[in-house]
Motif scaffolding. Sequence first.
Motif, PDB file in Angstrom:
ATOM      1  N   LEU A  69       0.932  -1.088   0.061  1.00 34.08           N
ATOM      2  CA  LEU A  69       0.114   0.031   0.022  1.00 34.08           C
ATOM      3  C   LEU A  69       0.709   1.321  -0.039  1.00 34.08           C
ATOM      4  O   LEU A  69       0.373   2.333  -0.669  1.00 34.08           O
ATOM      5  N   ARG A  70       2.102   0.975   0.711  1.00 33.90           N
ATOM      6  CA  ARG A  70       2.852   2.363   1.077  1.00 33.90           C
ATOM      7  C   ARG A  70       3.309   2.689  -0.589  1.00 33.90           C
ATOM      8  O   ARG A  70       3.533   4.101  -0.861  1.00 33.90           O
TER       9      ARG A  70
ATOM     10  N   THR B 276       3.615   6.362  -5.256  1.00 30.60           N
ATOM     11  CA  THR B 276       3.162   6.707  -6.535  1.00 30.60           C
ATOM     12  C   THR B 276       1.976   7.249  -7.194  1.00 30.60           C
ATOM     13  O   THR B 276       2.038   8.102  -8.198  1.00 30.60           O
ATOM     14  N   SER B 277       0.900   7.065  -6.448  1.00 27.67           N
ATOM     15  CA  SER B 277      -0.290   7.870  -6.634  1.00 27.67           C
ATOM     16  C   SER B 277       0.169   9.417  -6.266  1.00 27.67           C
ATOM     17  O   SER B 277      -0.471  10.360  -7.191  1.00 27.67           O
TER      18      SER B 277
ATOM     19  N   CYS C 154      -2.406   5.929 -15.528  1.00 32.07           N
ATOM     20  CA  CYS C 154      -1.806   5.961 -14.089  1.00 32.07           C
ATOM     21  C   CYS C 154      -2.854   5.877 -13.004  1.00 32.07           C
ATOM     22  O   CYS C 154      -2.636   5.167 -12.359  1.00 32.07           O
ATOM     23  N   GLN C 155      -3.740   6.902 -13.183  1.00 25.23           N
ATOM     24  CA  GLN C 155      -4.731   6.986 -12.004  1.00 25.23           C
ATOM     25  C   GLN C 155      -5.599   5.941 -11.869  1.00 25.23           C
ATOM     26  O   GLN C 155      -5.486   5.369 -10.640  1.00 25.23           O
TER      27      GLN C 155
ATOM     28  N   LEU D   9      11.871   6.004 -14.321  1.00 26.82           N
ATOM     29  CA  LEU D   9      13.142   5.048 -14.424  1.00 26.82           C
ATOM     30  C   LEU D   9      13.404   4.263 -13.308  1.00 26.82           C
ATOM     31  O   LEU D   9      13.795   3.303 -13.333  1.00 26.82           O
ATOM     32  N   SER D  10      12.914   4.869 -11.989  1.00 31.62           N
ATOM     33  CA  SER D  10      12.880   4.128 -10.710  1.00 31.62           C
ATOM     34  C   SER D  10      12.026   2.785 -10.886  1.00 31.62           C
ATOM     35  O   SER D  10      12.503   1.646 -10.593  1.00 31.62           O
ATOM     36  N   LEU D  11      10.793   2.837 -11.489  1.00 28.71           N
ATOM     37  CA  LEU D  11      10.057   1.665 -11.664  1.00 28.71           C
ATOM     38  C   LEU D  11      10.497   0.762 -12.546  1.00 28.71           C
ATOM     39  O   LEU D  11      10.311  -0.541 -12.582  1.00 28.71           O
TER      40      LEU D  11
END
Length: 388
Positions: A204-205, A210-211, A307-308, A371-373
Motif C-alpha cells: 500500500l505504501r 506512486t499515486s 496512471c490514476q 526510471l525507478s519503476l
Amino acid sequence: MILYIIVLLFTIFQTSVRGNTVLVTLYALDLNASPIYLGIIVASTSLFPMLFAGYAGRLSDRLGYRSLFISGTIGTGFSLLLPYFFREQLYILVLSQALFGLFQIFTIVTVQNLIGALGTQKTRSHHFAVFSLGVSISNFLGPLITGFSIDHLNYTQTYMLLGILSIIPGILIACNVIDIPKPPKDTTAEEKKNFKDLIFNRSLRKTFITSGIILTGVGMFEFYFPIYAKSIDLSASLIGIIISCNAIAYIISRLLMQPLTNRFKEEAILSKCLLISSIGFLLIPLFENPYFLMITAFIMGLGLGCCQPLSIVMAYNASPQGRTGEVLGIRLTVNKAVQFLVPIVLSPLGGIFGFAPVFWSNTLLFLFSGLSLSERKTLSKTKILKSK
C-alpha cells in the motif's frame, strides 16, 4: 447494468468538478487575485479532503454508498452556487472551494469504493477501466463546456450551470433510479488495527507514493496551465479546447488499459506512462501556438491516462476486506496533500522564476519515478532468474 448507470451519473458529477478546476482559476484571475491569493484559493479545494478523505472512506465502509453519494453531490452543487449568489468576492471563492473539496471527497471515495465492490479480483480492472473512461469523458466535457460558457455567458452563470450539473446525480439516486448494494462486512473486525497499519503496509505504501507523484503532475497541469495560457493571451474557449485535448488522450489510453494490463504488469505500464508524460511537461513552456499546445497536452494525456486508474486498482486489491474505503481514502489523502501544496508552492515560484522551471521540475520528477519503476522491474526479473 448497474456499473454503467453509476459511471454515467458520476460522469455528470465529474463534469462539474473538472469544469470548476478551470473556472475558479480564470475567475480569480479576472478578479485580479495576486499569485499568492490565487494559490490559496486553489489549495483550499484540497484542504478538507487532505484531512478527511480517510474518514470519508471509513464512513463508506460503515454507512454504505447511497447516503454519502446523495449528500456529496448535492453539497458540491451548493458550494458551486455560492459564487453565483455572492458575486465578485474573492473570499467567497475561498469558502466555495473549501466546501467544494469537503463534499466532493465523500462522493469520489464512495463511488470508487462502490465500483470496486461491484467487481471481483478478475473483473475489477475492467470495472475501473470503465469508471476511468467515464472520468475521461467528463475531463473532456468539463473544460470544454466551461470555456464556451465563460465566453458566451459569464463566470457567475457558469457557476450556476456547474452547480446544477453536480446536483442532478444526487437527486436521481435519491429517487431510487437504481438499487445500490451494501458494502461487504468486515470479517476481521476483532483484529482490526488503526490506520497506521495500512500506511506501513509495504504494498500500500508503494501505491500511495506512486499515486502522490502522479497527482503532482495532474495538479500541476490543472492549476498552472490555465495561468500559462492566460499569460499568452489565449481565450477561455481555446484554453478549454486544449485541456479537452488532454482529456481525449485520457479516453484513448484508458480504452487501451485493459489490453495492456492483460499483457504487462502494473509497474511496467506505470513506468512507461510516467516517461511519456515527462515529455509533455518538457514541451509545454516551449510553445505559445495553440495547435502545438494541443499536441503537447495530448501527449501528456496519453501518459497520465492509465496512471490514476491503475493506482486505484492496486490500492483496492491490496486492501484488507472491509477496509477498502479506508484505503482509498488514505490514497486520496496523499493525493490531496499534494494538490494542497502544489498551488501554494508553485504560485510564488512561478512569479520568481517563470513558467519553464516549474514545468521542467515536474519533468525531472516523472523521469526519475519512471526510471525507478523500470529499474525495480529489472531487479525483480534478475532475482527470479537467479532463483532458477
